[in-house]
Structure formats: structure tokens, C-alpha cells
Design a protein around this motif. Sequence first.
Motif, PDB file in Angstrom:
ATOM      1  N   ASN A   1      -7.944 -16.861  -8.524  1.00  0.00           N
ATOM      2  CA  ASN A   1      -8.222 -15.974  -8.220  1.00  0.00           C
ATOM      3  C   ASN A   1      -6.956 -15.623  -7.917  1.00  0.00           C
ATOM      4  N   ALA A   2      -5.768 -16.787  -6.955  1.00  0.00           N
ATOM      5  CA  ALA A   2      -5.527 -16.247  -5.625  1.00  0.00           C
ATOM      6  C   ALA A   2      -4.249 -16.382  -6.637  1.00  0.00           C
ATOM      7  N   ARG A   3      -3.494 -16.789  -7.891  1.00  0.00           N
ATOM      8  CA  ARG A   3      -2.705 -16.673  -8.523  1.00  0.00           C
ATOM      9  C   ARG A   3      -2.518 -15.866  -9.590  1.00  0.00           C
ATOM     10  N   LEU A   4      -3.714 -15.015  -9.899  1.00  0.00           N
ATOM     11  CA  LEU A   4      -4.167 -13.639 -10.712  1.00  0.00           C
ATOM     12  C   LEU A   4      -3.914 -12.165  -9.674  1.00  0.00           C
ATOM     13  N   GLN A   5      -4.137 -12.329  -8.489  1.00  0.00           N
ATOM     14  CA  GLN A   5      -3.878 -11.108  -7.340  1.00  0.00           C
ATOM     15  C   GLN A   5      -2.043 -11.507  -6.618  1.00  0.00           C
ATOM     16  N   THR A   6      -1.628 -12.861  -6.765  1.00  0.00           N
ATOM     17  CA  THR A   6       0.685 -12.691  -6.065  1.00  0.00           C
ATOM     18  C   THR A   6       0.858 -11.996  -7.329  1.00  0.00           C
ATOM     19  N   THR A   7       0.695 -12.248  -8.673  1.00  0.00           N
ATOM     20  CA  THR A   7       1.017 -11.853  -9.585  1.00  0.00           C
ATOM     21  C   THR A   7       0.860 -10.786 -10.126  1.00  0.00           C
ATOM     22  N   LEU A   8      -0.213  -9.900  -9.803  1.00  0.00           N
ATOM     23  CA  LEU A   8      -0.592  -8.344  -9.750  1.00  0.00           C
ATOM     24  C   LEU A   8       0.958  -7.689  -8.950  1.00  0.00           C
ATOM     25  N   LEU A   9       0.297  -8.663  -7.585  1.00  0.00           N
ATOM     26  CA  LEU A   9       1.210  -8.581  -6.458  1.00  0.00           C
ATOM     27  C   LEU A   9       3.166  -8.243  -7.066  1.00  0.00           C
ATOM     28  N   PHE A  10       3.195  -9.352  -7.888  1.00  0.00           N
ATOM     29  CA  PHE A  10       4.287  -9.642  -7.644  1.00  0.00           C
ATOM     30  C   PHE A  10       4.756  -8.508  -9.422  1.00  0.00           C
ATOM     31  N   LEU A  11       4.250  -8.199 -10.313  1.00  0.00           N
ATOM     32  CA  LEU A  11       4.914  -7.039 -11.101  1.00  0.00           C
ATOM     33  C   LEU A  11       4.237  -5.894 -10.250  1.00  0.00           C
ATOM     34  N   ALA A  12       3.361  -5.472  -9.419  1.00  0.00           N
ATOM     35  CA  ALA A  12       3.837  -3.832  -8.578  1.00  0.00           C
ATOM     36  C   ALA A  12       5.161  -4.288  -7.815  1.00  0.00           C
TER      37      ALA A  12
ATOM     38  N   LEU B   1      -6.008 -10.774  -0.388  1.00  0.00           N
ATOM     39  CA  LEU B   1      -4.614 -10.505  -1.814  1.00  0.00           C
ATOM     40  C   LEU B   1      -5.329  -9.362  -2.599  1.00  0.00           C
ATOM     41  N   GLY B   2      -7.020  -9.499  -2.660  1.00  0.00           N
ATOM     42  CA  GLY B   2      -7.283  -8.710  -3.491  1.00  0.00           C
ATOM     43  C   GLY B   2      -7.463  -6.909  -2.695  1.00  0.00           C
ATOM     44  N   SER B   3      -7.305  -6.898  -1.769  1.00  0.00           N
ATOM     45  CA  SER B   3      -7.115  -5.469  -0.858  1.00  0.00           C
ATOM     46  C   SER B   3      -5.326  -4.970  -1.431  1.00  0.00           C
ATOM     47  N   ALA B   4      -3.980  -6.155  -1.014  1.00  0.00           N
ATOM     48  CA  ALA B   4      -3.476  -6.217  -0.983  1.00  0.00           C
ATOM     49  C   ALA B   4      -2.613  -5.032  -2.817  1.00  0.00           C
ATOM     50  N   SER B   5      -3.175  -6.175  -3.629  1.00  0.00           N
ATOM     51  CA  SER B   5      -2.753  -5.646  -5.523  1.00  0.00           C
ATOM     52  C   SER B   5      -3.745  -4.690  -5.661  1.00  0.00           C
ATOM     53  N   GLN B   6      -4.884  -4.086  -4.631  1.00  0.00           N
ATOM     54  CA  GLN B   6      -5.577  -2.786  -4.958  1.00  0.00           C
ATOM     55  C   GLN B   6      -4.751  -1.784  -4.648  1.00  0.00           C
ATOM     56  N   ILE B   7      -4.307  -1.705  -3.308  1.00  0.00           N
ATOM     57  CA  ILE B   7      -2.894  -0.764  -2.632  1.00  0.00           C
ATOM     58  C   ILE B   7      -1.770  -1.006  -3.729  1.00  0.00           C
ATOM     59  N   ALA B   8      -0.944  -1.912  -4.017  1.00  0.00           N
ATOM     60  CA  ALA B   8       0.407  -1.534  -4.877  1.00  0.00           C
ATOM     61  C   ALA B   8      -0.486  -1.099  -6.458  1.00  0.00           C
ATOM     62  N   LEU B   9      -1.447  -1.933  -6.688  1.00  0.00           N
ATOM     63  CA  LEU B   9      -1.380  -0.621  -8.338  1.00  0.00           C
ATOM     64  C   LEU B   9      -2.727  -0.048  -8.615  1.00  0.00           C
ATOM     65  N   PHE B  10      -3.314   0.537  -7.207  1.00  0.00           N
ATOM     66  CA  PHE B  10      -3.771   1.817  -7.752  1.00  0.00           C
ATOM     67  C   PHE B  10      -3.459   2.805  -6.645  1.00  0.00           C
ATOM     68  N   VAL B  11      -4.317   2.396  -5.156  1.00  0.00           N
ATOM     69  CA  VAL B  11      -3.742   3.026  -3.655  1.00  0.00           C
ATOM     70  C   VAL B  11      -2.042   3.792  -4.190  1.00  0.00           C
ATOM     71  N   GLY B  12      -1.282   3.216  -4.203  1.00  0.00           N
ATOM     72  CA  GLY B  12       0.065   3.910  -4.196  1.00  0.00           C
ATOM     73  C   GLY B  12       0.238   4.577  -5.310  1.00  0.00           C
ATOM     74  N   PRO B  13       0.470   4.200  -6.840  1.00  0.00           N
ATOM     75  CA  PRO B  13       1.024   4.367  -8.068  1.00  0.00           C
ATOM     76  C   PRO B  13      -0.856   6.054  -8.039  1.00  0.00           C
ATOM     77  N   MET B  14      -1.484   5.741  -7.477  1.00  0.00           N
ATOM     78  CA  MET B  14      -2.371   6.760  -7.807  1.00  0.00           C
ATOM     79  C   MET B  14      -1.410   8.094  -6.565  1.00  0.00           C
ATOM     80  N   LEU B  15      -1.210   7.867  -6.045  1.00  0.00           N
ATOM     81  CA  LEU B  15      -0.555   9.117  -4.756  1.00  0.00           C
ATOM     82  C   LEU B  15       0.674   9.483  -5.722  1.00  0.00           C
TER      83      LEU B  15
END
Lengths: 364, 364, 364
Positions: free
Chosen positions: A132-143, A283-297
Motif C-alpha cells: 500500500n505504501a508503494r502504491l501511494q508513493t508511486t501515485l504521489l510521484f506521478l502527481a 500517504l492516502g490523504s497526501a495522494s488524495q489531495i495531489a490526485l483528486f483535491v488539487g486537480p478538482m480545484l
Amino acid sequence: MNLLFGEILRNRLLWLLAFVPVMFVIQKLKPEAHTLLFALSVLAIVPLAALLSHATEAVAAKTGDTVGGLLNATLGNLTELVIALTALAAGQYTLVKASIAGAIVTNTLFMLGASFLLGGLKHHVQEFNRTNARLQTTLLFLATVAMLIPSAVSEAATAFTHELSVGLSILLIAAYGLGLVFSLKTHREFFGSAEHAAEDAAEGGAPWPLGLALATLAGVTVLVALVSEVFVESVQEAAATFGMSPAFVGFIVVALVGAAAEMASAFSGARKNRLDLSVGIALGSASQIALFVGPMLVLLSYFVGPAPMDLQFWPGAVIMMLIATMTASLVTISGRSAWFVGVLVLMVYVVFAMTLYLLPPRIP
Amino acid sequence: MNLLFGEILRNRLLWLLAFVPVMFVIQKLKPEAHTLLFALSVLAIVPLAALLSHATEAVAAKTGDTVGGLLNATLGNLTELVIALTALAAGQYTLVKASIAGAIVTNTLFMLGASFLLGGLKHHVQEFNRTNARLQTTLLFLATVAMLIPSAVSEAATAFTHELSVGLSILLIAAYGLGLVFSLKTHREFFGSAEHAAEDAAEGGAPWPLGLALATLAGVTVLVALVSEVFVESVQEAAATFGMSPAFVGFIVVALVGAAAEMASAFSGARKNRLDLSVGIALGSASQIALFVGPMLVLLSYFVGPAPMDLQFWPGAVIMMLIATMTASLVTISGRSAWFVGVLVLMVYVVFAMTLYLLPPRIP
Amino acid sequence: MNLLFGEILRNRLLWLLAFVPVMFVIQKLKPEAHTLLFALSVLAIVPLAALLSHATEAVAAKTGDTVGGLLNATLGNLTELVIALTALAAGQYTLVKASIAGAIVTNTLFMLGASFLLGGLKHHVQEFNRTNARLQTTLLFLATVAMLIPSAVSEAATAFTHELSVGLSILLIAAYGLGLVFSLKTHREFFGSAEHAAEDAAEGGAPWPLGLALATLAGVTVLVALVSEVFVESVQEAAATFGMSPAFVGFIVVALVGAAAEMASAFSGARKNRLDLSVGIALGSASQIALFVGPMLVLLSYFVGPAPMDLQFWPGAVIMMLIATMTASLVTISGRSAWFVGVLVLMVYVVFAMTLYLLPPRIP
């Protein structure tokens, strides 16, 4: 209704709710008392955020695993979204961007680091689900890549940046959606322990009926929006009074206020030797902000606020997000933690906070 | 000769060979039809590249493991080398550099990501030899460092950059050579599965005799060179017609055309649950371009073309190569893959492609 | 005293001690012979550094594990500290900073890479304690972040940079101290093998009595300081004579001279298949310089030297430190090594050395 009051009595964080009416009264009587209003709005947002996340989890628990997971994944950072929307409507783009970047960095470094440290002070070595940590950090990396590239390839060119920002935002939301399909549907067996997290966070006290949960969700969201308005209005002037740079306020203060409720859950998980919970929240919260909240804004800025907002961040913020992602990736590779790992992650956060605090006011 | 025709009938990709004579006819009759000539040259290069790699593998299969591995390692990207040499002779340095950087990024992100995705859609979880992946990504990292440093330490200083570029090119070729000694000779037992790759790619159909293979290799190389000339001449004007930026053409279009044949092998390997093959082709090809083809072009530029070429890339390209290397390193650490890993890697590629597509024409 | 002479006779490196008096004589007779004095001071520092580290280890061995570990951790780079202090007193800030950055890069890349190569040429595959390697690279990463951030967020603003540098220096020293508590006290069982290192390095020959060790420590430190003065005075002019850029001298020459004694231990450990020892010395020494020696020099610059020094490095140096840290992290993840890993790490070092050597004299 008794359940709501029961929850309020049980959870001491919620006693801060008393500050909500106090703030509204002061706002009427002394609208120019910016510093006081700022302090009160902070004290009011923290318990509202806690109530919001409790209500979200209660709805999620009622609607089954997949829909519940989806709800948690979209409404989990509702507080951050509402605060940012209020700032967006006020045309404060620098504050919006600083709070997005700050929320990513604060969740990735402060929440994760403090969880490691608090857990490590009680338990010699702790383990967590590194898939799970790896999935979230890779998502964060993409963002982070998506936020780095616009500033890396071009310095001016506004039209280009706006077009690109919309494209990248859609891309990130799509990646986030596919990530949910992956972790909640096709490969859920790898994320079992994180799944549990939501249910456990809602533990303690009787389960809420769906009606109460939905009503709380709606009512508290409105309250958060009202309090946010006072917060956004007063924050810059209060900061000047305290001698803080605007960058420090957006990056550190807003981010800590917005994430206070989740931090309470993450830290308590770490103390109970359930680091999966803490790492998942942070990490879930960080990736949610990076890939969902930020782009949504970015997308919502075409409907709310005076002008569209882009994804081009202050270079210093991009570097901090990149370093935060690299740090998270570095310390979660092994799936094990001890107190000093927490110290190291926190130190990276303190380097950022100290730099932003000392930064001369005209930058960025 | 029957074997050659048999192969052409068996492999549908090779039916595109019909476009080779068509292109030459159109070139004679309508030399000003740039867009048509561009499309035809693309359609002609793809099957020629496939034939070239088939012939290389056939020669490799006949000459024993070590010499064969060496041949594959030096001639595996003959198409890219010939296209780039043609552009070099025409003095189109920006196109040459963009196509080197683009080939590295395309192999590392598009070929690897699409292999993970295509394999993952058919198989729940796939495993691959991570020792080989780690060797290739570390080689790529070294090459990226070599391409990053000249622009990082100095912005002008032409004499310095040229001297340094020659030195770095010799260094990279030496590292590549020693890497072959390591993986084909002293520590070959760790790379066993990748070894197999070459033989398997050549499977299906009877083995070619050495004479036929060598003749095909020579003849097709000449054809690729002739078609490349048309391709290089027409690509910029065709791009303008399609509204593509020059950066997009060099980075994305040329790279996809040059690697089409290898992609066919990599994707088919992934579908057959032989991800070792796919990862080996994708990362092996990327590191070959970074450590052998690119440096070779710098050295050859002293003999071919109007002026020497250096290793100093457009900063945006260096950042993309660095991110591509970090992405490959991040997703291959575990030696396991699922469909969403492919999505993430492809998303990074789409971020780059979208940015380059929207980039205003005067940059870089 | 017999023990001291015995050690000198046993260890051929110490025969170079003969150059110490020779240097002082030449300095008196021909103070303008810069190139000769430079060469003699290099030849004199190397054996003094070896003696210094031998004496430190002898004191450490007498004082028990924890105090001993602490001593090794603070005095292990006494030579580098004394050289840098001499340059600091002479107001040569560029040389001080180049030598800090250079020592980090040289230990991380040259010492580690050469250990991997020398060990790998004798042993097919070698294993080492990756927990220790991970701790050291994460510490290095923190230090690199602390050195990167000041230049990343602001370009001018001297007052800001000085305040920030003092804050970051205190932070790094605190992190280093807590790291010692972690590895020597609370979680020492994970670092067992590295612990052994100090004792083993001191092996061979009878143990020194505490008095002799302390006297040697004090006397040799004074000698190093005197020789350093000659070295610092002559190095720039000698460099000009040899056609080396000042950056190359500070980064490469000073770093290699300062670390010569530790390299002897690291390389001999690698040949004896005790790679734990080599990795521990190389990365431990790098993180000690980054988190202790460097920050200490910033703080001491307020008492020694004409003006305070900050932590803001030349961007090229920061990039090199960052790449060195990433390289170390990349190649130590698996805890295994073979000769080619050493080649790759050395190649990164050669890329830096070649760039600095060819750099036009006015940069940085």
C-alpha cells in the motif's frame, strides 16, 4: 441525535466545538479583530473536521466496502477542499496553491514522521503493509511529476499553461479513479489491512444510523464553509501580526489545521501498534489531495472564482513536494520502522518549515 | 530466399513492406508532397525495422551465446542509429538529440508501461527478473547523470562542453562494454532469463542460414537509410501541417516509429506471461541508446555532418530522462507487476507527451 | 613509545611520516616553492591522518563500546575538520565548502565504488548489512536536503541565508546525535556488524595504552594543523601550475588527501570479504562530514575566521551531492554487490571529476 451528543461527550477533541458559536459572535461584534478571529477559526475548524471525518466514515460503514471505500476516498479531505474552495472564491490563488502543496508535504512528512516517532517510542520495531505504501508513493510521484513538468519546460506562456493544467488535472483524476478500482476492486487482497482502517477509525461508540450521518455530513460541511471564510479572511493579517511569512502560513499553518482530525487517528493508530492504519491515512490523504483535491480545484476554478487557476506551482513548492515524495518512498521501502525513522522524516519537515518561516516576505 | 518470403507471409507486420516501393515512387513523382511522404516513410520504416531485428537475431542465434549477445547489444537499435545518422548528416542536431532523449523515454515509459498493462490485463500478478531490471536502470541512471552534469554546471562555454561531451561519451561506451562483460560473461547466471529472450524472439519459422541473415541485414540497413532520408526531410513540414511542435515530433513520433518493431516483441512477451522478455527489451533498449547509440553519435559527429555535436541536452529533456529513469527504478524494485503499475508508468509518459504536444513552437 | 614505533614499522603507509620534517625544512628554506610544498604537504598529511585514526580507535577501544563508538563518530574525520578549520581561519570559504561537498561525494562514490570493485575482483558476490547502509544514506539524504533548500527557495538575501544556515546546522547536528543514540544505544542489535568495524580496524599489533593513544591524538592533531596551513597556502597556486581548476582542487584533490587513511582501511576490508566494514567506513564517514563536520564549521565560523560562513553551496555541488546520495541509495538497496556495481559507482565519480577538471577557471 443522542448518538451525536454521545460522540461529542466521548471525544474530547469535539469539546472545541464550543468555539464555533464564539467565533460567529466575535465576528459580528468585532469584525476587525483579525488575530482573535484567526485563532478562533482555527480552534473551530479542528473539531468540525473531526466530526466531518467521523460522519464520512459512518456513511461509509453503512454503504458496504466498495462504496464506503469510494466515499472515504472522495470525501476524506472534505475540510481541505472546502477551505481551498473558499480561498478560490476569494481569488486567493497563492493561498490555494500553497495549501495544496502544504497539505501534501504535511501529510507525507509530518503525519507520517510523527506516526513513526510516536509508534516507535512505544514499540521497538513496527511493521506495515509496504504494498500500500508503494502504491501511494508511486501515485504521489506521478502527481509531483505532473506539477513539476509545466514549470520545468516553460517559464511564461500563460495560454499553454492553462491548457496543459486542465489536461494534467483530468489525467490525475483518471489515475486516482483507476487506483481506486485497483485497490478496492481488482487487487483488493493486497490492501486488506488498509481496508480495515476505515472501519476501525469509526470504532468506539455505537454505529450511527445513515440519516444522522448524512445530516451531520451536510450540516457540518456548511459550518466548515462558513468558518473557512473567516479563516481565509483573517489568516494573512494574523500572520503579519505573528511575523510569519505568507508562504509559511499557507504551507504549514493551513495544512496543519486542515489535517488535525486525521492526525489524531493516525497517531492513535501508531500508538496501538497498527502502523498500517497510520501509513494508510498519511500517504492516502497526501495522494488524495495531489490526485483528486488539487486537480478538482483547477477544474472548479473555471466555475468558481474570478479567473481560472493553473497547476504551475512556485518552484520551491515543487521541490518540497518532490523531496517529500522521495523521503516517503525511501523510508517505506523496507516496510519496517523504528523511532529514528520518524525523527528523520520529521527533520525533513522541520527543514522546510524553518526555511519558510525565515523566508523574506516578498518570496514567493 | 524462401525463408525470407515465408517470414514475410507469416508476420503480418511485414506486409507493410509494400509501402517501401510506393514511397520511392511517390518521392520521384511528387517530391513536394511532404505529408504523404512522411506517412509513407513511417509505414515503410516499421516493417524494415522488424526485418532488421529479425535478421540481427538470426545472425546472433548462429554465432553462439556470447557473440550473439554482443551482436544484439550493438545492432539491436540499428534503426534508431541509422535514422539519427541521417539527421546528423543533414545537420539537424535538435532532431538528433530529441530522438535520442525521446527513444530513452519512450522505451523506459511507453514500452515498459504498455507491457505491464497488456500483461496485467491478462494475468493477475506477474513476476520478472529484478536483477536485470536493476542493472539496466542503474546504467540508465549513469547515462542520465552524464547528460545532466554538463548543463548543470555551466550554461555557455562551447569549447568546454565539446571536450566534456567527448570524454563522457567514451566513458559511457566503456561502461556499456563492461556491462556486457558483466551480464554476458562473469555474472551471466544472474541474467539467465534475459539471455533466453533473444532466442525466443527469433522463434517461429525455421532458423535462417547465416548468409541469408547477413544479406538481409546489409540490404535492409541500406533501405532503412534511404527511407530515413525521406523521413527526416519530410518530418518537420508534416509536423507543421498536423500542428505538432518540433519537440513532440522528435521526442514522441520519431521514437515510436523507431521502436515499433521491438514493441511488437515486448508486448507479445507480456501477453504470454514472459515479462522478463518485455522488461529486458524495454530497459535494455533504453540503456543501449543512452550508453551506446547516443555517445556513438557524438563521436561520429566529428566525421559525419557539418559540425561536431555535444551531449548537452535541452533541460526539459534531461528532466524527462531523469524522471523516466526514476520511474523505472521505482516500479521495478519489487520484481512484481499488475495492470495498474502499467497505467502509472504510461501516465507519466502521457504527462510528457501532452506537455510536448501543447508546447509553443519556439521552445526548446 | 615502542608501540608507536612498532606500528610505524609495521604499517608501510606510516613511512611517509618522513615527509613531515622534510616539508617543514623546505618551508623554512624555500617558502616560495609552492608546487613542491604542496606535494610534500600531501605526502605528509596522508600518514598523519592514518596515525590519527589509529590513535582515535585505540582510545575508542579502551573506553568501552558506547563511548568508543561516540569517539569514533566525532573524531573519525578529525583530519578533514582540521584542514577545513585552517582554510576557514584563512578566509577561504570557497575552498572550505568545496572540500565539504567533495569529501561527501568522494566518500560516497570513490571510496564505496572502489571498495565494491576491489572486493568484487576477488569475490564473485559480496553481501553487506543493508540496514546500516540505509540509515547512512537516509542521513545523507537529510543533509543534502538541508543544503539544497536554501539555494532552491532564494537566490540572494544574505541575512536570511545566514540565519537559516545556523538553524539548519543545529538541526543536522541534532539529527546526527540522535542517530548515534539509535545505532549505539536503542537499536544497536541491527548495527552489530558495523560495531565490530572499529575494533577490527585497530587489529594487528598490540593494543595501545590509553596514555600513548591520547598523547598521539593530541600531538598528531597539532602536526596536522601545521601541515594543513602549508597545504591550504600552497594548494591554489600549485593547482594553477598543474592546470587544475580551483573547483577540481577543492572537490577532488583535498577530499582524496583527507580521506586517504580511511580508504586504506575500507579497501583492505573489501579485499578480505568484509564489505560491512567498507560500506560502514565510506557511508559513515560521508554522513559524519555532512551532518557533523560541515554544520560544525558553520557554527565555528562565528568564532574563527574573518566572517560567518553559510550552508549555501554552489548549485553544481548540491546536484553532485544529491546524485551521490541517490547513487549510494540505489546500489545499496539489495545488500549485495559485484565488481560491476563498483564500476558504475566509480563512473559517476569520474563523470564529476572529469567535469570539474575541464571546467573553465571562473566557475563557480
